[in-house]
Design a protein around this motif. Structure first.
Motif, PDB file in Angstrom:
ATOM      1  N   THR A 156      13.726  67.714   8.342  1.00 49.96           N
ATOM      2  CA  THR A 156      13.027  66.864   7.379  1.00 49.96           C
ATOM      3  C   THR A 156      13.984  65.802   6.846  1.00 49.96           C
ATOM      4  O   THR A 156      15.209  65.953   6.880  1.00 49.96           O
ATOM      5  CB  THR A 156      12.513  67.687   6.180  1.00 49.96           C
ATOM      6  N   ARG A 157      13.406  64.721   6.337  1.00 51.14           N
ATOM      7  CA  ARG A 157      14.223  63.652   5.753  1.00 51.14           C
ATOM      8  C   ARG A 157      14.967  64.167   4.521  1.00 51.14           C
ATOM      9  O   ARG A 157      16.149  63.869   4.330  1.00 51.14           O
ATOM     10  CB  ARG A 157      13.324  62.471   5.380  1.00 51.14           C
ATOM     11  N   ILE A 158      14.278  64.927   3.681  1.00 48.21           N
ATOM     12  CA  ILE A 158      14.921  65.440   2.467  1.00 48.21           C
ATOM     13  C   ILE A 158      16.048  66.405   2.835  1.00 48.21           C
ATOM     14  O   ILE A 158      17.072  66.472   2.148  1.00 48.21           O
ATOM     15  CB  ILE A 158      13.891  66.125   1.532  1.00 48.21           C
ATOM     16  N   ASN A 189      14.475  55.766   8.440  1.00 54.00           N
ATOM     17  CA  ASN A 189      14.891  54.533   7.780  1.00 54.00           C
ATOM     18  C   ASN A 189      16.328  54.729   7.295  1.00 54.00           C
ATOM     19  O   ASN A 189      16.568  55.221   6.201  1.00 54.00           O
ATOM     20  CB  ASN A 189      13.968  54.223   6.607  1.00 54.00           C
ATOM     21  N   LEU A 190      17.286  54.353   8.130  1.00 53.22           N
ATOM     22  CA  LEU A 190      18.682  54.647   7.841  1.00 53.22           C
ATOM     23  C   LEU A 190      19.178  53.999   6.549  1.00 53.22           C
ATOM     24  O   LEU A 190      19.840  54.659   5.752  1.00 53.22           O
ATOM     25  CB  LEU A 190      19.559  54.245   9.031  1.00 53.22           C
ATOM     26  N   ILE A 213      20.331  48.851  12.893  1.00 55.50           N
ATOM     27  CA  ILE A 213      20.103  49.327  11.530  1.00 55.50           C
ATOM     28  C   ILE A 213      18.645  49.135  11.123  1.00 55.50           C
ATOM     29  O   ILE A 213      18.106  49.864  10.287  1.00 55.50           O
ATOM     30  CB  ILE A 213      21.049  48.605  10.528  1.00 55.50           C
ATOM     31  N   GLY A 214      17.991  48.133  11.725  1.00 56.92           N
ATOM     32  CA  GLY A 214      16.576  47.885  11.436  1.00 56.92           C
ATOM     33  C   GLY A 214      15.633  48.475  12.457  1.00 56.92           C
ATOM     34  O   GLY A 214      14.464  48.076  12.537  1.00 56.92           O
ATOM     35  N   ASN A 215      16.143  49.442  13.273  1.00 56.15           N
ATOM     36  CA  ASN A 215      15.311  50.068  14.307  1.00 56.15           C
ATOM     37  C   ASN A 215      14.639  49.020  15.192  1.00 56.15           C
ATOM     38  O   ASN A 215      13.433  49.063  15.454  1.00 56.15           O
ATOM     39  CB  ASN A 215      14.249  50.991  13.683  1.00 56.15           C
ATOM     40  N   ASP A 216      15.457  48.045  15.638  1.00 55.33           N
ATOM     41  CA  ASP A 216      14.987  46.967  16.519  1.00 55.33           C
ATOM     42  C   ASP A 216      13.792  46.226  15.939  1.00 55.33           C
ATOM     43  O   ASP A 216      12.808  45.941  16.638  1.00 55.33           O
ATOM     44  CB  ASP A 216      14.636  47.524  17.907  1.00 55.33           C
ATOM     45  N   GLY A 217      13.876  45.909  14.660  1.00 59.15           N
ATOM     46  CA  GLY A 217      12.860  45.084  14.019  1.00 59.15           C
ATOM     47  C   GLY A 217      11.730  45.845  13.373  1.00 59.15           C
ATOM     48  O   GLY A 217      10.879  45.245  12.702  1.00 59.15           O
ATOM     49  N   ARG A 218      11.705  47.166  13.527  1.00 58.56           N
ATOM     50  CA  ARG A 218      10.603  47.933  12.956  1.00 58.56           C
ATOM     51  C   ARG A 218      10.778  48.151  11.449  1.00 58.56           C
ATOM     52  O   ARG A 218       9.811  48.476  10.757  1.00 58.56           O
ATOM     53  CB  ARG A 218      10.474  49.283  13.668  1.00 58.56           C
TER      54      ARG A 218
END
Length: 446
Positions: free
Chosen positions: A10-12, A245-246, A410-415
Motif C-alpha cells: 500500500t502507499r501508506i 506519485n513519487l 519523476i512525472g511518470n512520463d507525463g502522467r
C-alpha cells in the motif's frame, strides 16, 4: 541469478516505512540539543529551509533511481546511468553496513535505559550519579553486547519477514506508536511549570546567535536526519510500484520526518527550561545523562522516562531495519541469496563488527586507529565521508547523467504534473552539490 522482486502493498505502507527509515535517533535526541546550541527558533527556521531546499530534492533523487531500476543500489546506478556509477551504489551499501555496526550499540543502550527506568537506576537528579550509570553501562564488557544483540535480533526479525509481511507491517505498527508516545511526552513537557520560557526560546528566532556554524549545523542535520547517502531510500524506492506519485510520496516522507524532529524539540527544550537547565547543555549526552534528571523531577517521572526510552528504541529500530534491508537486498538481488540466509549472515557480521565498537568505551578505549577509537572511526567514516559523498554523487548523477530523463521519470512520463521539476533539477545540479560539498569539507578539515 535474481529472484522475484517484492513491492510495497500500500502507499501508506511505503510512506510509513520510508519515514521510519528517515526518523531515527538523530531526530529525537540530536535535533533538540543542536537547536538549543544554535539559537532555538532561528535554527528551526534555517533547518526547515534546508529540508525544503536540500532534503526533499535528494530524497526524490534516491527514490527515483531505485524506482527506475527496481534493483539494489549497485545495480540501480549501473542500469540508469552506466557502469561507472555503480560505485556510488556500492558505497551506499557499505555505508549502511558500517552505520548499522555501531548503531546497534546505541540501540542497545536505549533498551538498557528502558529497563533502568523500571528498576529505579535512573531515579536521581544528581548529574554525577547519572553520569556514573551511563559510563558503567557503556564501559562494561558483556552487558552492552547483550543489549546490542537483542536489538540486532529485533531488527533481523523484521527484515526476515520481507517487504510486505516484515518491514511494511512493522512500520504500520511502530510509526503510529512512535507518534502517540511523542505526543504524550510533548503534552507533558509543555505543561510543566516554567516550560513557557522553553517554548518561547524554541519559537522566537534570535538571529543575533546565527553564524556560519548555524547554517552548517542546519544543513548537516537536514541531510543526516533523512537517511540520505546510505542506500536506504534508494532500496525502499526500488520496491515502489511505477505508478506511484513519487513527488507526493517523497514530500509526505519528508514532512513526517521534519514534524517528528520539531515535536522532539517541543518535548526536550521546554522540559529542560522547566528543570532550570541550559538549552543544549550536555550535548549528545543530553539523552542519557541530562534528561533522566528532568524526568525524575516530574510527577510520574518513571512512566515518562520509560516512554521516552521506548520512543528512542522504536526510532532506532525503524532506521536500523532500513540499513539491514539495504545490505540484504544487495545479496538477494545480486547473488540470488535467500532472504533468510542473507539476513542471518549480514546481521551476524554486523554484530561481530559491533563488538569492538562497543568495547571502544571500555576494554578497548585505549586502542586508537588514526587517533580515534573504533566506534568513533566508524562514525567518522560514515558521517564525515561516505554519507555526504554518496549524497553529492547521487545529486550529480540524477542532475547531470540523467538530466531530462529524470524529469520525465519523476512525472511518470507525463502522467503526473510536476510543474517544479525544472527547479528540482537545477537544485540537484548546482545548489545541493554546494551545500553537501560544504558538509564534506567541514567534516574532513574542521
Amino acid at each position: 541469478m535474481s529472484v522475484a522482486r517484492e513491492s510495497w502493498g500500500t502507499r501508506i505502507g511505503f510512506i510509513m516505512a520510508a519515514a521510519g527509515s528517515a526518523v531515527g535517533l538523530g531526530n529525537i535526541w540530536k535535533f533538540p540539543y543542536v537547536a538549543g546550541e544554535n539559537g532555538g527558533g532561528a535554527f528551526l527556521l534555517i533547518y526547515i529551509g534546508c529540508i525544503v531546499l536540500f532534503g526533499l530534492s535528494i530524497v526524490m533523487a534516491e527514490l527515483l533511481v531505485g524506482r527506475m531500476a527496481q534493483r539494489t543500489p549497485v545495480a540501480a546506478f549501473r542500469e540508469v546511468a552506466g557502469r561507472g556509477w555503480s560505485l556510488v551504489g556500492g558505497m551506499g551499501v557499505v555505508t549502511a553496513f558500517i552505520i548499522l555496526s555501531f548503531y546497534i550499540v546505541v540501540g542497545g543502550w536505549t533498551i538498557a535505559y528502558m529497563l533502568y527506568t523500571v528498576d529505579g537506576a535512573l531515579a536521581s537528579t544528581d548529574s554525577a550519579s547519572l553520569e556514573r550509570v551511563f559510563t558503567e553501562l557503556t564501559g562494561g564488557t558483556w552487558m552492552p553486547l547483550v543489549y546490542a544483540a537483542v536489538f540486532m535480533a529485533l531488527v533481523a526479525g523484521v527484515v526476515l519477514g520481507g517487504v510486505g509481511k516484515g518491514i511494511e507491517r512493522a512500520a504500520k505498527l511502530l510509526m503510529p506508536l512512535l507518534f502517540v508516545i511523542l505526543l504524550v511526552l510533548v503534552a507533558r513537557s509543555v505543561t510543566l511549570p516554567g516550560a513557557g520560557e522553553g517554548i518561547a526560546f524554541y519559537l522566537t528566532p534570535d538571529f543575533s546567535r546565527v553564524s556560519g556554524e548555524t547554517f552548517t549545523a542546519a544543513i548537516g542535520q537536514a541531510f543526516f536526519s533523512l537517511s540520505l547517502g546510505m542506500g536506504a531510500m534508494l532500496t525502499y524506492g526500488s520496491y515502489m510500484p511505477r505508478d506511484h506519485n513519487l513527488p507526493a510520496d517523497a514530500t509526505a516522507v519528508v514532512v513526517l520526518d521534519t514534524l517528528i524532529a520539531i515535536l522532539a524539540g517541543f518535548m526536550v527544550l521546554p522540559a529542560m527550561f522547566a528543570a532550570g537547565m541550559e538549552p543544549g547543555s550536555g550535548g549528545a549526552g543530553t539523552t542519557f545523562m541530562v534528561l533522566p534528571a528532568v524526568f525524575d523531577a516530574m510527577p510520574g517521572g518513571p512512566i515518562f522516562g520509560f516512554s521516552f526510552f521506548l520512543l528512542l528504541t522504536v526510532a532506532a529500530l525503524t532506521s536500523a531495519v532500513s540499513l539491514l534491508e539495504t545490505v540484504v537486498c544487495y545479496f538477494v538481488d545480486e547473488y540470488g541469496a535467500s532472504r533468510r540466509g542473507a539476513t542471518a549472515g549480514s546481521a551476524l557480521v554486523c554484530f561481530l563488527i559491533g563488538i569492538p565498537a562497543s568495547l571502544s568505551f571500555g576494554l578497548m578505549s585505549d586502542v586508537k586507529i588514526f587517533g580515534r577509537t573504533f566506534f568513533n572511526l566508524l562514525d567518522f567514516l560514515s558521517s564525515s565521508i561516505t554519507l555526504p559523498l554518496g549524497g553529492l554523487l547521487t545529486a550529480l548523477c540524477v542532475g547531470w547523467a540523467l538530466g531530462p530523463r529524470a524529469i520525465r521519470a519523476i512525472g511518470n512520463d507525463g502522467r503526473i504534473a510536476v510543474p517544479w521539476a525544472g527547479v528540482w533539477l537545477f537544485v540537484l545540479r548546482f545548489v545541493a552539490p554546494i551545500g553537501i560539498g560544504w558538509i564534506l569539507i567541514q567534516g574532513l578539515f574542521f
